[in-house]
Write a protein that holds these residues in place. Structure first.
Motif, PDB file in Angstrom:
ATOM      1  N   LEU A  74       0.841  -1.203   0.000  1.00  0.00           N
ATOM      2  CA  LEU A  74       0.000   0.000   0.000  1.00  0.00           C
ATOM      3  C   LEU A  74       0.872   1.249   0.000  1.00  0.00           C
ATOM      4  O   LEU A  74       0.616   2.202  -0.738  1.00  0.00           O
ATOM      5  CB  LEU A  74      -0.954   0.003   1.194  1.00  0.00           C
ATOM      6  CG  LEU A  74      -1.914   1.181   1.277  1.00  0.00           C
ATOM      7  CD1 LEU A  74      -2.779   1.299   0.021  1.00  0.00           C
ATOM      8  CD2 LEU A  74      -2.793   1.051   2.522  1.00  0.00           C
ATOM      9  N   PHE A  75       1.924   1.249   0.797  1.00  0.00           N
ATOM     10  CA  PHE A  75       2.841   2.381   0.810  1.00  0.00           C
ATOM     11  C   PHE A  75       3.520   2.547  -0.557  1.00  0.00           C
ATOM     12  O   PHE A  75       3.656   3.664  -1.058  1.00  0.00           O
ATOM     13  CB  PHE A  75       3.883   2.216   1.919  1.00  0.00           C
ATOM     14  CG  PHE A  75       4.798   3.395   2.029  1.00  0.00           C
ATOM     15  CD1 PHE A  75       4.376   4.557   2.652  1.00  0.00           C
ATOM     16  CD2 PHE A  75       6.075   3.349   1.503  1.00  0.00           C
ATOM     17  CE1 PHE A  75       5.215   5.664   2.743  1.00  0.00           C
ATOM     18  CE2 PHE A  75       6.929   4.440   1.597  1.00  0.00           C
ATOM     19  CZ  PHE A  75       6.492   5.602   2.215  1.00  0.00           C
ATOM     20  N   ASP A  76       3.922   1.441  -1.165  1.00  0.00           N
ATOM     21  CA  ASP A  76       4.536   1.501  -2.492  1.00  0.00           C
ATOM     22  C   ASP A  76       3.567   2.088  -3.517  1.00  0.00           C
ATOM     23  O   ASP A  76       3.971   2.868  -4.383  1.00  0.00           O
ATOM     24  CB  ASP A  76       4.974   0.110  -2.953  1.00  0.00           C
ATOM     25  CG  ASP A  76       6.161  -0.430  -2.179  1.00  0.00           C
ATOM     26  OD1 ASP A  76       6.794   0.336  -1.416  1.00  0.00           O
ATOM     27  OD2 ASP A  76       6.437  -1.643  -2.328  1.00  0.00           O
ATOM     28  N   ARG A  77       2.302   1.729  -3.393  1.00  0.00           N
ATOM     29  CA  ARG A  77       1.299   2.272  -4.323  1.00  0.00           C
ATOM     30  C   ARG A  77       1.177   3.780  -4.156  1.00  0.00           C
ATOM     31  O   ARG A  77       1.064   4.530  -5.130  1.00  0.00           O
ATOM     32  CB  ARG A  77      -0.058   1.578  -4.094  1.00  0.00           C
ATOM     33  CG  ARG A  77      -1.154   2.082  -5.004  1.00  0.00           C
ATOM     34  CD  ARG A  77      -0.826   1.799  -6.475  1.00  0.00           C
ATOM     35  NE  ARG A  77      -1.809   2.381  -7.345  1.00  0.00           N
ATOM     36  CZ  ARG A  77      -1.671   3.572  -7.944  1.00  0.00           C
ATOM     37  NH1 ARG A  77      -0.591   4.301  -7.776  1.00  0.00           N
ATOM     38  NH2 ARG A  77      -2.630   4.023  -8.724  1.00  0.00           N
ATOM     39  N   PHE A  78       1.202   4.237  -2.915  1.00  0.00           N
ATOM     40  CA  PHE A  78       1.189   5.672  -2.622  1.00  0.00           C
ATOM     41  C   PHE A  78       2.410   6.343  -3.264  1.00  0.00           C
ATOM     42  O   PHE A  78       2.279   7.394  -3.917  1.00  0.00           O
ATOM     43  CB  PHE A  78       1.181   5.860  -1.099  1.00  0.00           C
ATOM     44  CG  PHE A  78       1.552   7.233  -0.626  1.00  0.00           C
ATOM     45  CD1 PHE A  78       0.689   8.309  -0.793  1.00  0.00           C
ATOM     46  CD2 PHE A  78       2.764   7.450   0.018  1.00  0.00           C
ATOM     47  CE1 PHE A  78       1.038   9.574  -0.338  1.00  0.00           C
ATOM     48  CE2 PHE A  78       3.120   8.701   0.476  1.00  0.00           C
ATOM     49  CZ  PHE A  78       2.255   9.774   0.295  1.00  0.00           C
ATOM     50  N   CYS A  79       3.587   5.758  -3.104  1.00  0.00           N
ATOM     51  CA  CYS A  79       4.805   6.324  -3.708  1.00  0.00           C
ATOM     52  C   CYS A  79       4.710   6.372  -5.228  1.00  0.00           C
ATOM     53  O   CYS A  79       5.075   7.378  -5.849  1.00  0.00           O
ATOM     54  CB  CYS A  79       6.032   5.521  -3.280  1.00  0.00           C
ATOM     55  SG  CYS A  79       6.457   5.721  -1.540  1.00  0.00           S
ATOM     56  N   ASP A  80       4.207   5.297  -5.827  1.00  0.00           N
ATOM     57  CA  ASP A  80       4.022   5.283  -7.287  1.00  0.00           C
ATOM     58  C   ASP A  80       3.082   6.405  -7.722  1.00  0.00           C
ATOM     59  O   ASP A  80       3.326   7.081  -8.727  1.00  0.00           O
ATOM     60  CB  ASP A  80       3.440   3.943  -7.749  1.00  0.00           C
ATOM     61  CG  ASP A  80       4.422   2.794  -7.659  1.00  0.00           C
ATOM     62  OD1 ASP A  80       5.635   3.043  -7.502  1.00  0.00           O
ATOM     63  OD2 ASP A  80       3.965   1.632  -7.731  1.00  0.00           O
ATOM     64  N   ASP A  81       2.008   6.598  -6.977  1.00  0.00           N
ATOM     65  CA  ASP A  81       1.030   7.640  -7.306  1.00  0.00           C
ATOM     66  C   ASP A  81       1.664   9.028  -7.204  1.00  0.00           C
ATOM     67  O   ASP A  81       1.470   9.873  -8.076  1.00  0.00           O
ATOM     68  CB  ASP A  81      -0.178   7.519  -6.381  1.00  0.00           C
ATOM     69  CG  ASP A  81      -1.323   8.436  -6.762  1.00  0.00           C
ATOM     70  OD1 ASP A  81      -1.530   8.690  -7.967  1.00  0.00           O
ATOM     71  OD2 ASP A  81      -2.031   8.902  -5.846  1.00  0.00           O
ATOM     72  N   MET A  82       2.420   9.259  -6.143  1.00  0.00           N
ATOM     73  CA  MET A  82       3.071  10.560  -5.980  1.00  0.00           C
ATOM     74  C   MET A  82       4.078  10.796  -7.105  1.00  0.00           C
ATOM     75  O   MET A  82       4.142  11.883  -7.673  1.00  0.00           O
ATOM     76  CB  MET A  82       3.766  10.660  -4.619  1.00  0.00           C
ATOM     77  CG  MET A  82       2.838  10.644  -3.416  1.00  0.00           C
ATOM     78  SD  MET A  82       1.650  11.994  -3.401  1.00  0.00           S
ATOM     79  CE  MET A  82       0.170  11.161  -3.973  1.00  0.00           C
ATOM     80  N   ASP A  83       4.849   9.768  -7.452  1.00  0.00           N
ATOM     81  CA  ASP A  83       5.811   9.867  -8.545  1.00  0.00           C
ATOM     82  C   ASP A  83       5.093  10.199  -9.856  1.00  0.00           C
ATOM     83  O   ASP A  83       5.500  11.107 -10.598  1.00  0.00           O
ATOM     84  CB  ASP A  83       6.587   8.553  -8.652  1.00  0.00           C
ATOM     85  CG  ASP A  83       7.704   8.602  -9.665  1.00  0.00           C
ATOM     86  OD1 ASP A  83       7.420   8.463 -10.871  1.00  0.00           O
ATOM     87  OD2 ASP A  83       8.865   8.769  -9.248  1.00  0.00           O
TER      88      ASP A  83
END
Length: 178
Positions: A74-83
């Motif tokens: 879930l955190f990785d998905r957040f990072c991908d979205d921010m990127d």
């Protein structure tokens, strides 16, 4: 601890299919107009980002009991979205890592403040939310956000793991209906 660069690791099976609908629900909830109309959350990029972190924190708290792999996903998905958002806004490749570091610092700072406040009282959480989301203003709205966070946490705690991971739930209304 959640690591912002774990998404670059190669792993066998990924819980991405589980996390995608949950992250979608989080993003959709941060777009709920009641936050902006009735709880004075600034309708700005920063206001929406702070609301996203609040919801992400609430769901990550619940996922602690399910497993670190899902929390990390879930955190990785957040990072991908921010990127992705940075790149869509035209931020250059050399600047993206610096901005991502600032996002990470904001995430960790806010979630640490929320964790500490949560362990104290709803009033302490309201103070943390007022500082981080409401720019130090609107104490009544901050109390409303803290009460909302309590309702979300209670609802998530009541879900069994299958229903949680199947995204068979929805967030409550930001404004309590009397």
């Amino acid at each position: 601890m959640l690591w912002p660069f774990n998404r670059f690791r190669k792993s066998g099976s990924s819980p991405r299919g589980t996390i995608e609908p949950i992250y979608g629900m989080i993003v959709a909830q941060t777009r709920e107009p009641l936050f902006y109309r009735h709880l004075n959350v600034p309708d700005t990029v920063e206001g929406r980002f702070d609301l996203l972190i609040l919801h992400l924190w609430l769901v990550l708290r619940r996922l602690r009991g399910v497993g670190s792999e899902l929390s990390q996903a879930l955190f990785d998905r957040f990072c991908d979205d921010m990127d992705d958002n940075l790149r869509e806004m035209g931020v250059g490749d050399l600047t993206v890592p610096k901005r991502m570091q600032k996002f990470g610092e904001a995430f960790y700072g806010r979630t640490a403040a929320y964790d500490l406040a949560w362990s104290e009282s709803e009033a302490q959480l309201a103070d943390a939310l007022r500082k981080n989301i409401l720019n130090g203003e609107h104490p009544d709205s901050a109390a409303g956000l803290a009460a909302y966070a309590g309702r979300v946490a209670a609802q998530l705690a009541a879900l069994d793991d299958n229903r949680l991971l199947g995204a068979g739930w929805s967030f409550p209304s930001p404004v309590q209906q009397d």
